[in-house]
Design a protein around this motif. Structure first.
Motif, PDB file in Angstrom:
ATOM      1  N   ILE A 255      55.410  49.001  32.339  1.00 14.04           N
ATOM      2  CA  ILE A 255      54.816  47.655  33.223  1.00 14.04           C
ATOM      3  C   ILE A 255      54.669  46.582  32.536  1.00 14.04           C
ATOM      4  O   ILE A 255      54.046  46.703  31.124  1.00 14.04           O
ATOM      5  CB  ILE A 255      53.472  48.415  33.853  1.00 14.04           C
ATOM      6  N   ALA A 256      55.160  45.312  33.055  1.00  9.24           N
ATOM      7  CA  ALA A 256      55.009  44.093  32.400  1.00  9.24           C
ATOM      8  C   ALA A 256      53.728  43.321  32.842  1.00  9.24           C
ATOM      9  O   ALA A 256      53.106  42.703  32.061  1.00  9.24           O
ATOM     10  CB  ALA A 256      56.285  43.077  32.510  1.00  9.24           C
ATOM     11  N   TRP A 257      53.453  43.436  34.158  1.00  6.74           N
ATOM     12  CA  TRP A 257      52.488  42.898  34.759  1.00  6.74           C
ATOM     13  C   TRP A 257      52.090  43.493  36.107  1.00  6.74           C
ATOM     14  O   TRP A 257      52.881  44.062  36.723  1.00  6.74           O
ATOM     15  CB  TRP A 257      52.342  41.218  34.767  1.00  6.74           C
ATOM     16  N   ILE A 258      50.848  43.321  36.515  1.00  7.96           N
ATOM     17  CA  ILE A 258      50.148  43.812  37.784  1.00  7.96           C
ATOM     18  C   ILE A 258      49.418  42.546  38.281  1.00  7.96           C
ATOM     19  O   ILE A 258      48.869  41.871  37.904  1.00  7.96           O
ATOM     20  CB  ILE A 258      49.087  44.906  37.478  1.00  7.96           C
ATOM     21  N   ARG A 259      49.734  42.476  39.720  1.00 11.12           N
ATOM     22  CA  ARG A 259      49.047  41.694  40.503  1.00 11.12           C
ATOM     23  C   ARG A 259      48.234  42.263  41.971  1.00 11.12           C
ATOM     24  O   ARG A 259      48.932  43.118  42.383  1.00 11.12           O
ATOM     25  CB  ARG A 259      49.891  40.465  40.905  1.00 11.12           C
ATOM     26  N   VAL A 260      47.158  42.074  41.835  1.00 13.13           N
ATOM     27  CA  VAL A 260      46.221  42.369  42.983  1.00 13.13           C
ATOM     28  C   VAL A 260      46.526  41.466  44.012  1.00 13.13           C
ATOM     29  O   VAL A 260      46.616  39.988  43.948  1.00 13.13           O
ATOM     30  CB  VAL A 260      44.850  42.624  42.877  1.00 13.13           C
ATOM     31  N   THR A 261      46.929  41.911  45.253  1.00 16.07           N
ATOM     32  CA  THR A 261      47.097  41.134  46.580  1.00 16.07           C
ATOM     33  C   THR A 261      46.161  41.217  47.544  1.00 16.07           C
ATOM     34  O   THR A 261      45.094  41.763  47.424  1.00 16.07           O
ATOM     35  CB  THR A 261      48.686  41.492  46.827  1.00 16.07           C
ATOM     36  N   GLY A 262      46.620  40.307  48.405  1.00 14.92           N
ATOM     37  CA  GLY A 262      45.388  40.170  49.461  1.00 14.92           C
ATOM     38  C   GLY A 262      44.182  39.339  49.126  1.00 14.92           C
ATOM     39  O   GLY A 262      44.391  38.455  48.471  1.00 14.92           O
ATOM     40  N   ASN A 263      42.960  39.718  49.284  1.00 15.11           N
ATOM     41  CA  ASN A 263      41.906  38.904  49.293  1.00 15.11           C
ATOM     42  C   ASN A 263      41.331  39.410  47.830  1.00 15.11           C
ATOM     43  O   ASN A 263      40.253  38.852  47.551  1.00 15.11           O
ATOM     44  CB  ASN A 263      41.013  38.788  50.245  1.00 15.11           C
ATOM     45  N   ASP A 264      41.984  40.521  47.257  1.00 14.49           N
ATOM     46  CA  ASP A 264      41.066  40.783  45.888  1.00 14.49           C
ATOM     47  C   ASP A 264      41.562  40.011  44.705  1.00 14.49           C
ATOM     48  O   ASP A 264      42.498  39.486  44.750  1.00 14.49           O
ATOM     49  CB  ASP A 264      41.782  42.413  45.836  1.00 14.49           C
ATOM     50  N   THR A 265      40.451  40.092  43.729  1.00 15.05           N
ATOM     51  CA  THR A 265      40.700  39.347  42.437  1.00 15.05           C
ATOM     52  C   THR A 265      40.110  40.430  41.507  1.00 15.05           C
ATOM     53  O   THR A 265      39.585  41.562  41.693  1.00 15.05           O
ATOM     54  CB  THR A 265      40.061  37.930  42.373  1.00 15.05           C
ATOM     55  N   PHE A 266      40.482  40.518  40.196  1.00 10.47           N
ATOM     56  CA  PHE A 266      39.770  41.092  39.266  1.00 10.47           C
ATOM     57  C   PHE A 266      38.210  40.897  39.133  1.00 10.47           C
ATOM     58  O   PHE A 266      37.540  42.180  38.919  1.00 10.47           O
ATOM     59  CB  PHE A 266      40.575  40.854  37.820  1.00 10.47           C
ATOM     60  N   GLN A 267      37.621  39.775  39.437  1.00 10.30           N
ATOM     61  CA  GLN A 267      36.284  39.515  39.600  1.00 10.30           C
ATOM     62  C   GLN A 267      35.709  40.306  40.549  1.00 10.30           C
ATOM     63  O   GLN A 267      34.656  40.813  40.311  1.00 10.30           O
ATOM     64  CB  GLN A 267      36.146  38.044  39.465  1.00 10.30           C
ATOM     65  N   SER A 268      36.409  40.047  41.826  1.00 14.90           N
ATOM     66  CA  SER A 268      35.713  40.802  43.100  1.00 14.90           C
ATOM     67  C   SER A 268      35.631  42.258  42.949  1.00 14.90           C
ATOM     68  O   SER A 268      34.983  43.130  43.477  1.00 14.90           O
ATOM     69  CB  SER A 268      36.378  40.482  44.289  1.00 14.90           C
ATOM     70  N   LEU A 269      36.603  42.861  42.030  1.00 17.65           N
ATOM     71  CA  LEU A 269      36.615  44.361  41.880  1.00 17.65           C
ATOM     72  C   LEU A 269      35.951  44.875  40.643  1.00 17.65           C
ATOM     73  O   LEU A 269      35.877  46.077  40.295  1.00 17.65           O
ATOM     74  CB  LEU A 269      38.132  44.728  41.653  1.00 17.65           C
ATOM     75  N   GLY A 270      35.541  43.867  39.693  1.00 16.74           N
ATOM     76  CA  GLY A 270      34.650  44.267  38.738  1.00 16.74           C
ATOM     77  C   GLY A 270      35.335  44.522  37.500  1.00 16.74           C
ATOM     78  O   GLY A 270      35.231  45.427  36.484  1.00 16.74           O
ATOM     79  N   ILE A 271      36.920  44.279  37.485  1.00 20.51           N
ATOM     80  CA  ILE A 271      37.583  44.653  36.555  1.00 20.51           C
ATOM     81  C   ILE A 271      37.684  43.721  35.077  1.00 20.51           C
ATOM     82  O   ILE A 271      37.597  42.479  35.161  1.00 20.51           O
ATOM     83  CB  ILE A 271      39.047  44.822  37.082  1.00 20.51           C
TER      84      ILE A 271
END
Length: 182
Positions: A89-105
């Motif tokens: 894996i080179a990179w991962i993107r969350v899609t839709g309305n999610d962000t790492f901040q909103s998910l607490g990552i």
């Protein structure tokens, strides 16, 4: 002339599952950590999180995570059945309305490794050369992330996003090829 016939006994029991033996352990550990946190957040909310995974040879798959059991030792299995090696894996993107901040990552607070291998020297050099808050078009695994602001950097990983306050993409610094300032 004497011929010997090979005799084989019964197969023994399977041994324990080993750990992923990737060359870039800190980077793979960070990618696994991000995926585990995404899956845990999805399970807690009851809503699958849609993600895009880009691999080191330019491959891309999209799917979702809904349960921490989908992230195993060495692989991640998406809800659509796609199985991806964590080591690729080179990179991962969350899609839709999610962000790492909103998910607490957040990234793991890994200690700075001793600079004993070429990979460790290269990983630290590229990470240290990037400036938080600046916009770059990152190329990792043969694919570009598009223009993104660098928001968080840690050993083995960068968190970037379309603004300086949100991140939607995690990039393995071991797979980062080019960071083109915008």
């Amino acid at each position: 002339r004497v011929l010997f016939r090979s005799l084989r006994g019964p197969q023994g029991p399977a041994g324990p599952t080993g750990t992923c033996q990737c060359e870039n352990c800190d980077c793979t550990t960070q990618i696994q950590n991000v995926l585990e946190q995404i899956a845990t957040a999805a399970a807690a909310s009851g809503n699958a999180v849609k993600i895009q995974i880009n691999t080191v040879n330019g491959g891309t798959t999209t799917g979702s995570l809904s349960n921490p059991s989908q992230v195993g030792n060495g692989i991640v299995t998406l809800d659509n059945g796609d199985i991806v090696s964590l080591c690729s894996i080179a990179w991962i993107r969350v899609t839709g309305n999610d962000t790492f901040q909103s998910l607490g990552i957040t990234p793991l607070p890994l200690p700075e490794p001793a600079q004993t291998s070429c990979e460790e020297v290269c990983e630290k050099a590229i990470r240290d050369s990037l400036i938080i808050g600046n916009k770059y078009n990152f190329l990792a695994g043969g694919t570009a992330t598009g223009n993104r602001f660098l928001n968080v950097k840690a050993v083995g990983i960068l968190f970037v996003g379309v603004s300086t306050s949100t991140s939607d993409t995690a990039i393995s610094t071991c797979q980062l090829e080019v960071a083109k300032p915008q």
